[in-house]
Enzyme design. Structure first.
Site, mmCIF file in Angstrom:
data_model
loop_
_atom_site.group_PDB
_atom_site.id
_atom_site.type_symbol
_atom_site.label_atom_id
_atom_site.label_comp_id
_atom_site.label_asym_id
_atom_site.label_seq_id
_atom_site.Cartn_x
_atom_site.Cartn_y
_atom_site.Cartn_z
ATOM 1 C CG ASP A 49 -1.772 -0.891 1.235
ATOM 2 O OD1 ASP A 49 -2.141 -1.364 0.206
ATOM 3 O OD2 ASP A 49 -2.337 -1.458 2.361
ATOM 4 C CD GLU A 72 -7.415 2.264 2.281
ATOM 5 O OE1 GLU A 72 -7.155 1.668 0.918
ATOM 6 O OE2 GLU A 72 -7.604 1.651 2.986
ATOM 7 C CG ASP A 137 -7.810 1.816 -2.191
ATOM 8 O OD1 ASP A 137 -6.778 1.395 -1.661
ATOM 9 O OD2 ASP A 137 -8.782 0.951 -1.884
ATOM 10 C CB ILE A 139 -3.519 -2.299 -2.528
ATOM 11 C CG1 ILE A 139 -2.007 -2.289 -3.162
ATOM 12 C CG2 ILE A 139 -4.046 -3.867 -2.531
ATOM 13 C CD1 ILE A 139 -1.146 -3.115 -2.545
ATOM 14 C CG ASP A 140 -10.435 -1.511 -3.660
ATOM 15 O OD1 ASP A 140 -10.457 -1.309 -2.632
ATOM 16 O OD2 ASP A 140 -11.083 -1.951 -4.563
ATOM 17 C CB THR A 142 -5.733 -5.655 1.511
ATOM 18 O OG1 THR A 142 -5.821 -4.280 1.358
ATOM 19 C CG2 THR A 142 -4.322 -6.208 2.064
ATOM 20 C CG HIS A 245 -16.432 -5.879 2.668
ATOM 21 N ND1 HIS A 245 -15.136 -5.877 1.853
ATOM 22 C CD2 HIS A 245 -16.159 -5.830 3.759
ATOM 23 C CE1 HIS A 245 -14.199 -5.911 2.827
ATOM 24 N NE2 HIS A 245 -14.626 -5.814 3.902
ATOM 25 C CB SER A 269 -10.609 -5.131 -5.580
ATOM 26 O OG SER A 269 -10.330 -5.616 -6.709
ATOM 27 C CE LYS A 272 -16.825 -6.315 -5.779
ATOM 28 N NZ LYS A 272 -15.718 -6.718 -4.990
ATOM 29 N NE ARG A 286 -18.920 -1.993 -1.629
ATOM 30 C CZ ARG A 286 -17.842 -2.944 -1.571
ATOM 31 N NH1 ARG A 286 -17.699 -3.970 -2.403
ATOM 32 N NH2 ARG A 286 -17.164 -2.789 -0.338
ATOM 33 C CG ASP A 299 -12.619 1.509 -1.709
ATOM 34 O OD1 ASP A 299 -11.499 1.396 -1.931
ATOM 35 O OD2 ASP A 299 -13.344 1.502 -0.606
HETATM 36 N N1 LIG Z 1 -18.201 -2.864 6.289
HETATM 37 C C1 LIG Z 1 -17.660 -2.848 4.731
HETATM 38 N N2 LIG Z 1 -18.682 -2.478 4.078
HETATM 39 C C2 LIG Z 1 -18.348 -2.285 2.783
HETATM 40 N N3 LIG Z 1 -16.994 -2.371 2.353
HETATM 41 C C3 LIG Z 1 -16.120 -2.340 3.270
HETATM 42 C C4 LIG Z 1 -16.187 -2.632 4.474
HETATM 43 N N4 LIG Z 1 -15.178 -2.654 5.190
HETATM 44 C C5 LIG Z 1 -14.098 -2.470 4.078
HETATM 45 N N5 LIG Z 1 -14.873 -2.139 3.223
HETATM 46 C C6 LIG Z 1 -13.860 -1.886 1.786
HETATM 47 O O1 LIG Z 1 -14.461 -2.751 0.787
HETATM 48 C C7 LIG Z 1 -13.378 -2.818 -0.239
HETATM 49 C C8 LIG Z 1 -13.277 -4.323 -0.563
HETATM 50 O O2 LIG Z 1 -14.291 -4.732 -0.608
HETATM 51 P P1 LIG Z 1 -14.624 -5.959 -1.584
HETATM 52 O O3 LIG Z 1 -13.319 -6.550 -2.268
HETATM 53 O O4 LIG Z 1 -15.663 -6.715 -0.833
HETATM 54 O O5 LIG Z 1 -15.528 -4.989 -2.910
HETATM 55 C C9 LIG Z 1 -12.015 -2.199 0.385
HETATM 56 O O6 LIG Z 1 -11.909 -0.971 -0.180
HETATM 57 C C10 LIG Z 1 -12.481 -2.225 1.878
HETATM 58 O O7 LIG Z 1 -12.020 -1.162 2.380
HETATM 59 P P2 LIG Z 1 -10.517 -0.927 2.773
HETATM 60 O O8 LIG Z 1 -9.542 -0.646 1.655
HETATM 61 O O9 LIG Z 1 -10.287 0.150 4.011
HETATM 62 O O10 LIG Z 1 -10.109 -2.349 3.570
HETATM 63 MG MG LIG Z 2 -10.301 0.250 -0.942
HETATM 64 MG MG LIG Z 3 -6.632 0.068 -0.222
HETATM 65 MG MG LIG Z 4 -7.628 -0.653 3.621
#
Ligand SMILES: Nc1ncnc2c1ncn2[C@@H]1O[C@H](COP(=O)(O)O)[C@@H](O)[C@H]1OP(=O)(O)O
Ligand SMILES: [Mg+2]
Ligand SMILES: [Mg+2]
Ligand SMILES: [Mg+2]
Length: 357
Positions: A49, A72, A137, A139-140, A142, A245, A269, A272, A286, A299
């Protein structure tokens, strides 16, 4: 209003900056696989990151010194942990683009550790609906990154609250639109890695395109367009891997209501958005499980524009316009519904029926 600007320079710089950062994150991933970086202390995450953020912001500042950046990460952990800082710097200082001219467009290598820390900390914009703000972001996804699955480097330029340029670097998405989407290291078995890695980009009013990550020179950009499924029975939808999420059960109920029979394509991430823009799936749902969660704007900025410019419509789960001018989060929105423009209304009806009340 005058004809939309084409933001050619912004798109070029953003694409190359994202390309450079993906070269870096791939180095981090390979050092992780080879075991030279410990996996237990979560440092690979931060190494990835921080370094990617420094590389992208340095490139933006070099080219657009008056723009703001909202990103971020911030550097305090690196400032207080010299060992981690050195690990990041060692990899950051080795990264350059294969083409020297393009590398110098980004300002060339970062000067030293301090320049790296300063670049990371230049991402503190509070956002808003005035002026030019880059949302990053580094790295989205992680978890996808660590798994050898999907992650994205997401960079959008927001001008007066509207996304005008979006770039998504997706190192583990196929360039070929008939290829399978992997979501872990083990999925790769038997698959040739050569076709992996794509950069998606879009400019408001000027369409979306894809180019291979590893191209050495020349445009090789190809416009992309979403599929317009003739019937929802042949459509597929995309959702996150993390059930925390978004609500898998409600998303399943919506898909059933729409007559979708294919199982969901699950990946981490903002990749999608790229997957549906490319026509590897059709709908991205989502639906928030936790209503108090505010999505971070970095994001979504790039993916939102790429889908819109590929022929899609993107709203929140209540059908509202996504407002990128509210600060560092999408404070006026809940969840995301993205689909080809022709079926977005139908998808929203199903969302309302299952979730809206
Ligand atoms: N409770 C939550 N609801 C929705 N998205 C979230 C939640 N917690 C973290 N995220 C974010 O969802 C993204 C990835 O989710 P997904 O892969 O399911 O689409 C990341 O950016 C992550 O943030 P972060 O980057 O701060 O970890
Ligand atoms: Mg992210
Ligand atoms: Mg990130
Ligand atoms: Mg993060």
């Amino acid at each position: 209003m005058s004809l939309p600007e084409n933001y050619a320079r912004e798109r070029r710089v953003a694409t190359l900056a994202v390309q450079r950062a993906t070269i870096y994150t791939q180095k981090v991933f390979h050092s992780l696989v080879k075991g030279t970086v410990s996996k237990d202390d979560r440092s690979p995450v931060t190494i990835g990151d921080f370094g990617a953020q420094a590389l992208v912001i340095a490139a933006i500042r070099h080219n657009f010194p008056d723009d703001e950046v909202a990103a971020e990460e911030e550097s305090s952990l690196l400032r207080s942990n010299p060992e981690l800082r050195d690990q990041v710097w060692k990899l950051v200082s080795q990264v350059c683009l294969p083409d020297a001219e393009e590398d110098s467009l980004l300002g060339g290598p970062l000067k030293d550790e301090n320049a790296m820390l300063d670049a990371i900390d230049a991402g503190k914009s509070t956002g808003g609906n005035r002026g030019r703000i880059w949302a990053l972001d580094p790295i989205d996804g992680t978890l996808g990154f660590l798994r050898g699955g999907q992650y994205a480097i997401s960079l959008g330029l927001i001008q007066d609250g509207e996304v005008v340029v979006g770039v998504l670097g997706c190192p583990n998405l196929p360039v070929d639109k008939t290829a399978r989407v992997i979501n872990s290291e083990s999925d790769r078995e038997g698959q040739n890695d050569d076709g992996l890695g794509a950069i998606y980009s879009a400019v408001a009013g000027h369409g979306a395109s894809i180019r291979p990550l590893a191209r050495r020179r020349g445009p090789e950009e190809e416009p992309i367009q979403m599929r317009e499924p003739l019937s929802l029975s042949v459509a597929s939808f995309c959702e996150g891997v993390e059930a925390a999420h978004s609500s898998h059960s409600q998303q399943k109920a919506i898909a059933e209501r729409l007559g979708i029979v294919a199982p969901p394509v699950r990946l981490d991430s903002a990749a999608k958005y790229a997957v549906i823009a490319r026509g590897l799936a059709d709908i991205y749902l989502r639906l928030p499980r936790n209503l108090s969660y505010e999505e971070n704007f970095w994001d979504h900025a790039a993916g939102y524009l790429i889908v819109k410019e590929a022929g899609g419509e993107v709203t929140d789960a209540m059908g509202r316009r996504v407002d990128f001018g509210k600060g560092r989060t999408l404070a006026a929105n809940k969840g995301i519904v993205a689909a080809p423009a022709g079926i977005h209304g139908k998808v929203l009806e199903a969302v309302r029926a299952v979730w809206g009340s």
